[in-house]
Every structure is written in C-alpha cells, then in structure tokens.
Design an enzyme around this catalytic site. Structure first.
Site, short mmCIF file in Angstrom:
data_model
loop_
_atom_site.label_atom_id
_atom_site.label_comp_id
_atom_site.label_asym_id
_atom_site.label_seq_id
_atom_site.Cartn_x
_atom_site.Cartn_y
_atom_site.Cartn_z
N ASP A 93 0.09 -5.06 4.52
CA ASP A 93 -1.31 -4.70 4.29
C ASP A 93 -2.13 -5.87 3.71
O ASP A 93 -3.30 -5.69 3.38
CB ASP A 93 -1.38 -3.47 3.37
N ASP A 96 0.83 -1.20 0.00
CA ASP A 96 0.00 0.00 0.00
C ASP A 96 0.87 1.25 0.00
O ASP A 96 1.30 1.73 1.05
CB ASP A 96 -0.93 -0.01 1.22
N LYS A 105 1.62 7.90 0.27
CA LYS A 105 1.94 7.98 1.69
C LYS A 105 3.31 8.64 1.88
O LYS A 105 4.20 8.45 1.06
CB LYS A 105 2.04 6.56 2.28
N GLU A 133 -8.04 2.60 0.23
CA GLU A 133 -8.28 1.59 -0.80
C GLU A 133 -8.83 0.29 -0.24
O GLU A 133 -9.53 -0.44 -0.94
CB GLU A 133 -6.98 1.32 -1.57
N ARG A 183 -11.13 -0.51 1.96
CA ARG A 183 -12.59 -0.67 2.00
C ARG A 183 -13.17 -0.92 0.60
O ARG A 183 -14.23 -1.51 0.48
CB ARG A 183 -13.23 0.54 2.69
#
Ligand code: BES
Ligand code: MN
Ligand code: ZN
Length: 485
Positions: free
Chosen positions: A273, A255, A262, A334, A336
């Site tokens: 992740d 991620d 990020k 992302e 969800r």
C-alpha cells in the site's frame, strides 16, 4: 543483467540464441542461416503467433536455440509479451548469456527495441531476498538487428537507469512490512537524496502538527512508528523552461484497515500500500539520473494503518489544513486522508501541475484488472499527456469519469465531506474526494491498486508481486515535459 547491441551474431560456447519469428515474415533467410530450426518450425507449423515456442539443442554444438512467435513486427504490446516469454524460457533453460537475433530486413525502430529492453529487464527481476536458493539469472543479453535499428547502446544505458529505479521501487514494495515502516522508508528517501544530491524535507510529528496535517496524524495515530510527510526535490542543473511538477504517492506502509479491520485474505498483500510513494521516489531519482530539464517535487505521506488504543475511529471528524472537515465513516478509507494532506502541501508549493499515484481502492481492481490503472483528471491536456506516456512505455491508463452528481455521495451530515460512501463507484468517489484538496493546480489522480502488485503472473510479467508501476510512466511524462523525449 546488462543488455548490449551487437552488429554480429558471435555466440560463445554456452550462449543461447533466440530468434523471434514474426507473423507474415519471409522464412527463407532464416532457413539459410538456421536450417535445423527452419525444418522444425515447418513441422510444428509455426506461424509467428504470440505464444508459439520451439526449443532445440543443436547436436554438434552444445547450444540452445529458441524460436519464438513474436506477433506483429511493429507492435509494442507484442514485443513486451514476447520478451516476457523469452525471459521465462531462458530462465527455465538456465541460460547465462543470450543472443536475440532480429531477422532482416528491419527496420527496428527505437521504441520497438526499447519495449524489448524494458520487458526483458522487468521479467528478469525476482524478489528472492528471503530465499536460500537463489536463481542465478542471465548475465548478459546481446541484441543483434539485421537491417536498420534505431536504438544505440547509449540509449539502452539510459533505459537501464530508469529500469534500475523500477527495480528499486519493486524491492521496496516487495519488502516485508516489518522492515518497511515510515521510519525505514524515510531513511530510504534520505539515502536517495544523498546519492543524487537532492533536497529532502522531512516532517515528523512537530511539523505535521504545526502545519495541520491532521489526516496523517489521525491515520498514523495507533502505530508505534510515527507518520511523516517527505518532500524530495530535484532541481535541474541548467536553466530550464521553468516548469515544476509535483508528484504525490500514497505511502501506507501497511494497511490493516484500522478499527474497520480488513478480513484476512484482503490484508495479505497490504504491504504494497506504499507503492505510490515508492514509484514517486523512483521517478524523482530517475529524473535526477537523466538530468531532465524540469523541476520535480516528490511528496510522500507515510503512515501505518493499524487498529489500537490510539486509533482514529468511525465518527471522528478531521479538520484539514485547507479548512475542510471530514467525517470518518470507515477507517479503511485511509489513503485519501493522508493523500489529502500531501495534496494541500503540494499545492502550497505552487507547482504547475500535480500527478498523484495511489493504491487507493479495491474497486479499481474490479473495474480494470491488472493491465490498466484508473486515470481521474479534469484537465484535458494533462490527461492526454499522461495517457500518451502510458501507451509509449506500456504502463497503460484508462480514463474514468468524474460525474458531478456523485459528489453528493461524499457530502457528510456532520462535516463538509465524508471519507467513504457505499453503493458503488467507490474509485470515482475517492477521486472526487481528492480533487477537493488540490486547490486550483491542474491535478491528475491515478489509482494503481490493480497494477502495482500482482497476485499471479500476467501477460506482461512472468513473476508475481510488485511491478514498479508508475516509475516508467512518470519518467516518460517528465521526459516529454522537459523536451527530452
Ligand atoms: N489500500 C486499500 C485499497 C486496495 C485494495 C489496494 C486492494 C490494493 C488492493 C484502501 O486503503 C482501501 O482499503 N480501500 C477501501 C475503501 C473503502 C473502505 C471505501 C476499499 O477499496 O475497499
Ligand atoms: Mn484501506
Ligand atoms: Zn490503503
């Protein structure tokens, strides 16, 4: 490492001997058997508190003796912490075999000893695939119980199957992102399916498109490795109560945040992740190895969240297979989106309930730290069963509220929902978002962002990195459902 129960203490020449010293225990029998230890413990004023430790080498024998404060005799939490300490001391002292003597009079209940077995194994684990110098670790641990003890060697063997799956999960989560992309993880699932005779259904781009799995397609768009949705099915051998449980686990193999990139230090641990997907794999494998009497569907949505030319963008609207549309506010929310696809697919299989685990929000780390995962569940019975399973195995859950009034915060002006909203309560809003996709099936969401991966050792784990959180919890929950508990 193998753990075996023995009736008598018969240590070999170089074996270590470890004795838990309990709070308020009568020291007399210990003194008769190990006079040297008894005297030293007296000088140190050891009271059996957790954290107290005394190591001594008997002069005449070449043997290491360890006396460890073990806390309250019946406490599972104290057992876990003491076993963690025991394993670090044994490792520091380079012991190859160890005898752990539980002093009289007992009794030593099965769950108490199982807590020791779990914690010894969990703390024996090291991820050293990329290290030249590998620590040899312990080969064998013998448990000697004075007084009645409720855990037979067969039961330890069963426990070790679950712990082996926990180890597999930890290896996958610790593995570097160059090795674990959706293709690689799909291959690992296929290997498990072969080994345990499970059915595996793999959806790649054509099936994802045909089934409207647009969350996965959006999130996975910019990776050179296409997204996937895996469904691994364990069907019990004998006729069972007819219960079917769907397990869903977030499988973002890395991620980066997508276009909402990020910052550097938040990205460092984002290979973890996919810990939800790895836990689901471990739980389905364990259910098969234990022959549990419950049908288990393990769903793992897999994708890599990267920025790039094809990346999905803030402002995009994604249409989901249940008809709901979602405005993308932040491409870093992302999880969800891919989990929503998997929940729709799971609900279509008409299970009796859905339990989903995801490293979903940083906010759950702020709220609960690394000792509790957040539980979001509207069905009281399901929530209670999960909370109880967590207490029993030590993978503890804390129930979070789902206030109706927060739902408004994830309503979009241009679509039915939006995937993020600022201003606090971000774990709760993520939970409310997911609940929109489970249909009418009883549903529990567990946010494992704080518990799945440790940046530093904690009270229960002597090493950092992946914990395998979820495998033991789900197995405990499934065992209870299948009446095997
Ligand atoms: N994978 C992260 C959540 C995470 C954070 C897991 C820390 C483990 C440790 C997730 O996809 C994420 O980025 N969540 C965002 C959501 C926000 C943009 C609404 C977060 O929590 O900051
Ligand atoms: Mn993210
Ligand atoms: Zn994520």
């Amino acid at each position: 490492m193998k753990i075996v129960r023995k009736n008598q203490l018969r240590p070999g020449a170089r074996d270590a001997v470890l004795i838990p010293l309990f709070k308020g225990a009568d020291p007399a029998p210990l003194g008769r058997e190990f006079p040297a230890l008894q005297a030293a413990a007296g000088r140190r004023r050891m009271k059996g508190e957790l954290g107290e430790a005394l190591a001594c080498q008997a002069l005449e024998e070449k043997r290491l003796y360890l006396l460890l404060g073990a806390g309250r005799p019946g406490s599972l939490a104290d057992a876990r912490r003491c076993a963690a300490r025991a394993m670090s001391l044994l490792r520091e002292n380079r012991a190859g075999r160890a005898w752990i003597v539980f002093p009289g009079p007992g009794p030593w209940p099965a769950d108490y000893l199982a807590a020791w077995v779990d914690s010894l194994h969990l703390n024996h684990y090291r991820f050293d695939r990329y290290k030249k110098k590998k620590d040899r670790g312990l080969e064998r641990v013998f448990l000697v119980c004075r007084g009645r003890a409720g855990l037979a060697n067969a039961a330890i063997g069963e426990r070790e199957k679950v712990l082996a799956e926990t180890t597999r999960c930890r290896d996958l989560v610790n593995e570097i992102p160059a090795e674990i992309h959706p293709d690689a993880l799909a291959a690992v699932f296929a290997e498990s399916a072969r080994r345990h005779g499970l059915r595996l259904e793999t959806w790649r781009r054509p099936e994802l498109e045909a089934n409207g799995m647009n969350g996965l397609l959006a999130v996975g768009a910019s990776s050179c490795c296409e997204p996937a949705l895996l469904t691994l099915t364990y069907e019990p051998p004998a006729p069972h109560g007819g219960r079917t449980v769907a397990l869903v686990g977030k499988g973002i193999t890395f991620d980066a945040g997508g276009l909402n990139l990020k910052p550097g230090n938040s990205m460092e641990e984002m290979k973890s992740d996919m810990a939800g997907a790895a836990a689901v794999l471990g739980a389905v494998n364990a259910a098969a190895r234990l022959g549990l009497a419950v049908k288990v569907l393990g769903l793992a949505p897999l994708a890599e969240n990267l920025p790039g030319r094809r990346a999905y963008k803030p402002g995009d609207v994604v249409r989901f297979a249940n008809g709901k549309t979602v405005e993308i506010v932040n491409t870093d929310a992302e999880g969800r989106l891919i989990v929503a696809d998997a929940l729709i697919a799971a609900a279509r299989l008409k299970p009796d309930l859905i339990v989903e685990l995801s490293t979903l929000t940083g906010a759950i780390v702020s709220a609960l730290g690394d000792s509790y995962a957040g539980l979001f569940c509207r069905q009281r019975r399901l929530a209670a069963d999960l909370l109880r399973a967590g207490e029993r195995c030590g993978e503890r859950l804390w129930e979070m509220p789902q206030p109706e009034e927060y739902r408004e915060a994830i309503t979009s002006k241009v679509a039915d929902l939006k995937n993020a909203s600022y201003g606090g309560g971000s774990s709760i809003k993520a939970g409310l978002f997911l609940a929109e996709f489970a249909g009418r099936v009883p549903f529990a969401h567990i946010d494992i962002a704080g518990t799945a991966f440790l940046s530093k050792p904690n009270a229960f784990y002597a090493g950092e990195g992946a914990t395998g959180f979820g495998v033991r919890l789900l197995v405990e929950f499934l065992k209870e459902l299948s009446g095997n508990a």
